[in-house]
Each structure stands twice: as structure tokens, then as C-alpha cells.
Design a protein around this motif. Structure first.
Motif, PDB file in Angstrom:
ATOM      1  N   TYR A   1      39.949  13.959  10.938  1.00 51.98           N
ATOM      2  CA  TYR A   1      41.267  14.387  10.476  1.00 51.98           C
ATOM      3  C   TYR A   1      41.132  15.573   9.526  1.00 51.98           C
ATOM      4  N   TRP A   2      40.094  15.570   8.714  1.00 56.99           N
ATOM      5  CA  TRP A   2      39.957  16.550   7.637  1.00 56.99           C
ATOM      6  C   TRP A   2      39.403  17.891   8.099  1.00 56.99           C
ATOM      7  N   LYS A   3      38.622  17.903   9.181  1.00 59.71           N
ATOM      8  CA  LYS A   3      37.895  19.138   9.528  1.00 59.71           C
ATOM      9  C   LYS A   3      38.214  19.695  10.914  1.00 59.71           C
ATOM     10  N   ASP A   4      38.648  18.862  11.850  1.00 62.35           N
ATOM     11  CA  ASP A   4      38.735  19.289  13.248  1.00 62.35           C
ATOM     12  C   ASP A   4      40.118  19.800  13.643  1.00 62.35           C
ATOM     13  N   THR A   5      40.172  20.376  14.853  1.00 58.03           N
ATOM     14  CA  THR A   5      41.413  20.905  15.411  1.00 58.03           C
ATOM     15  C   THR A   5      41.681  20.262  16.769  1.00 58.03           C
ATOM     16  N   PHE A   6      42.863  20.529  17.311  1.00 57.94           N
ATOM     17  CA  PHE A   6      43.238  19.996  18.623  1.00 57.94           C
ATOM     18  C   PHE A   6      44.226  20.955  19.275  1.00 57.94           C
ATOM     19  N   ASN A   7      44.409  20.780  20.590  1.00 60.37           N
ATOM     20  CA  ASN A   7      45.461  21.471  21.332  1.00 60.37           C
ATOM     21  C   ASN A   7      46.560  20.459  21.631  1.00 60.37           C
ATOM     22  N   LEU A   8      47.797  20.914  21.694  1.00 63.67           N
ATOM     23  CA  LEU A   8      48.913  19.988  21.883  1.00 63.67           C
ATOM     24  C   LEU A   8      48.750  19.116  23.119  1.00 63.67           C
ATOM     25  N   GLU A   9      48.265  19.683  24.207  1.00 65.19           N
ATOM     26  CA  GLU A   9      48.160  18.911  25.456  1.00 65.19           C
ATOM     27  C   GLU A   9      47.235  17.711  25.305  1.00 65.19           C
ATOM     28  N   GLU A  10      46.308  17.772  24.348  1.00 67.70           N
ATOM     29  CA  GLU A  10      45.379  16.658  24.161  1.00 67.70           C
ATOM     30  C   GLU A  10      46.085  15.412  23.626  1.00 67.70           C
ATOM     31  N   LEU A  11      47.232  15.594  23.002  1.00 66.20           N
ATOM     32  CA  LEU A  11      47.980  14.451  22.493  1.00 66.20           C
ATOM     33  C   LEU A  11      48.615  13.638  23.614  1.00 66.20           C
ATOM     34  N   SER A  12      48.583  14.186  24.843  1.00 63.95           N
ATOM     35  CA  SER A  12      49.147  13.475  25.992  1.00 63.95           C
ATOM     36  C   SER A  12      48.136  12.547  26.655  1.00 63.95           C
ATOM     37  N   LEU A  13      47.036  12.269  25.985  1.00 72.57           N
ATOM     38  CA  LEU A  13      46.062  11.308  26.504  1.00 72.57           C
ATOM     39  C   LEU A  13      46.789  10.010  26.831  1.00 72.57           C
ATOM     40  N   HIS A  14      46.656   9.565  28.087  1.00 73.55           N
ATOM     41  CA  HIS A  14      47.455   8.425  28.545  1.00 73.55           C
ATOM     42  C   HIS A  14      47.131   7.139  27.786  1.00 73.55           C
ATOM     43  N   ASN A  15      48.185   6.463  27.395  1.00 76.42           N
ATOM     44  CA  ASN A  15      48.115   5.178  26.688  1.00 76.42           C
ATOM     45  C   ASN A  15      47.475   5.285  25.309  1.00 76.42           C
TER      46      ASN A  15
END
Length: 299
Positions: A120-134
Motif C-alpha cells: 500500500y505504501w510503495k507500489d502503484t496499480f492500473n485501474l483495470e487491475e481492480l477488476s480482478l474477478h471476485n
């Protein structure tokens, strides 16, 4: 051993977050609300309802199954390409944009970081990754077809959205349509019945049902159920002109109030059996009417 320690630390952190949230819930009762027009803080995008220009996503931009996060990217509150977002920045941006309590704004991005197995403190993400199923994304969404049927969860299904709005029985002060708690319970009931029938890989757990009711309840809290304000958000994923969150609590919408006042009542009202019985009765009535008409025609 490390896994046990991590689980214990995670449990302690959740306990602290919920204690923090309950304290904010109490403070909201003894402090004045923010003034109308001042919910989004000065200097933040959307202050006084002045949202940055809406620019729809283009090829290569990353979008999620969440309309509100997509709207933030479409208006440039988050990076327009939806990529390389830090979880900490997401926390701060959600807080300013929607007036969720700081406990809420920490908990959800931290949950996302955990299911993506990132810091949470150091990494990044792309919005589409939040669509990981379930994980957060789930079957029987009110705005998306199930991912087994439509893998790309970045765009709303407009028929589903209009079906949702058709459930509105309430009225805003100006007389425009408004979604209520029973309306959302009924909409979720229908979606779960339909999804079970259309998706052979359909999955449903208590956890995901609560997430479905939670996602739906943001319509009742941040948007007060206003179909007029929800239409651009759910169809184009943009903020309506001069929009600001309807939650004006000084310390924002807490997890505690959100669940007690909206999420639990919405979920308790879901009754898929009633929908199935109504449809069976309607099908039987239609069959009898067709049979009767055929009998009359043969005389």
C-alpha cells in the motif's frame, strides 16, 4: 511463521481502522456539517462544483469496473490514462472528491493493495487491475455484465443501467426520480436471478453480495439516489455540472454509518425467491391467456 505474523498484523490493523472509524462516526454527531458548496475542499478539483474538463478514455487508457474511479480519471482527478496510480494518492483523491471518511479512504485502497499482493505504501496499480474477478469486482453488478460474459469490465452496460433507473419509485425535492433502499434491493434481486440464469460460471458468496449492496449504496449516500445525477455517472462516467457529494458530515462518510444506514438494509431487502415466484406466476398467466385465446379462435 511469517504468514502467521502477517495475518496477525493485518487483523490488528483492521481493528485499529474500525476503532478509528467509530470515533469519526461519533465525532460527526457532535460537529457541524460542511456547508453546501464547500464539501469538496478549496484547491481540490470539483470545489464549488467546478470539475476539470471531461475527456472520455481513448485506446490504451486503463479503466476499471468502478464508475466513480473511471469518472475521476475521465476528469483528470486521477491520471487520465488510469495508470501508475499509488494507493496512497488514491486514498487522498477519494477523500477530497467524495467526502468518504479517512478511515474508509484508507481501508479500501489497502484492501485493493492486499488482493493485488502489493505494498500500500510503495507500489502503484492500473485501474483495470481492480477488476480482478471476485476481489472487488463480482457477478450480478448493476452496471456491468458478468466478466465471464463480457471480460472487458471497463464500460457500463447501458441496458442494465436503464433497467436500474426504471426501478426508481422515490422523488427528489424537485420531483425528479430517486432510487430508494427498497428500489436497490429489488434491482439487486433481479440481477442475481438473471445472472444465475445467463452465466454458467456464476459465483455468489455472502462477501460478494455485501460488496454488491455496498457498491449500490453509494448511489443512496453520495448521490442521494438522484437519477438525474446518477445518469451521467453511470452512463458516461462523468460528474454532472455543479455536482458535489450529498454527504456533508465534517469527517466524511464512515464505514460504520454506511453499513448500518444503507448497506445492511439494502442487502436485507434482497429477495431473489420473490422475483422467481413473480416471474413464474407471470409466465403461467401468459400461458393461460395464450391457451384461452387459442381456444376462442378455434370456435
Amino acid at each position: 511463521m511469517g504468514g502467521v505474523v502477517d495475518k496477525a498484523a493485518g487483523a490488528v490493523l483492521k481493528l485499529l481502522v474500525f476503532q478509528w472509524d467509530i470515533a469519526l462516526f461519533v465525532l460527526n454527531f457532535v460537529t457541524p456539517d460542511r456547508k453546501e458548496g464547500e464539501v469538496v475542499p478549496k484547491g481540490a478539483p470539483g470545489h464549488h462544483g467546478a470539475w476539470p474538463e471531461y475527456v472520455p478514455p481513448t485506446d490504451g487508457d486503463s479503466r476499471s469496473a468502478c464508475p466513480m474511479l473511471n469518472a475521476m480519471a475521465n476528469h483528470g482527478v486521477l491520471p487520465h490514462d488510469g495508470k501508475n496510480i499509488t494507493f496512497v494518492d488514491l486514498n487522498h483523491s477519494i477523500r477530497k472528491t467524495f467526502n468518504f471518511a479517512p478511515s474508509f479512504c484508507f481501508f479500501v485502497p489497502k484492501f485493493a493493495a492486499d488482493f493485488l499482493k502489493r505494498s500500500y505504501w510503495k507500489d502503484t496499480f492500473n485501474l483495470e487491475e481492480l477488476s480482478l474477478h471476485n476481489a472487488i469486482e463480482h457477478d450480478a453488478s448493476l452496471t456491468r455484465q458478468d466478466s465471464a460474459l463480457v471480460p472487458d469490465q471497463s464500460k457500463p452496460d447501458l441496458k442494465l443501467v436503464h433497467d436500474l433507473f426504471a426501478e426508481a419509485t422515490g422523488k427528489m425535492p424537485d420531483g425528479s426520480p430517486r432510487l430508494t433502499i427498497p428500489d436497490l434491493s429489488r434491482a439487486l434481486s433481479k440481477r442475481r436471478v438473471d445472472a444465475r440464469l445467463s452465466n454458467k460460471d456464476y459465483s455468489e458468496t455472502r462477501f460478494h453480495n455485501m460488496f454488491g449492496s455496498s457498491n449500490s449504496s453509494t448511489m443512496l449516500t453520495l448521490f442521494a439516489g438522484s437519477v438525474e445525477d446518477l445518469t451521467p455517472m453511470l452512463t458516461e462516467e462523468r460528474f454532472s455540472e455543479n455536482w458535489e457529494p450529498r454527504v456533508r458530515s465534517r469527517f466524511g462518510l464512515t464505514i460504520t454509518k454506511f453499513n448500518l444506514a444503507h448497506v445492511l438494509p439494502v442487502e436485507r431487502g434482497v429477495n431473489t425467491k420473490k422475483i422467481e415466484e413473480e416471474r413464474e406466476a407471470a409466465a403461467l398467466a401468459q400461458a393461460e391467456a395464450t391457451s384461452g385465446a387459442a381456444g376462442e379462435a378455434s370456435k
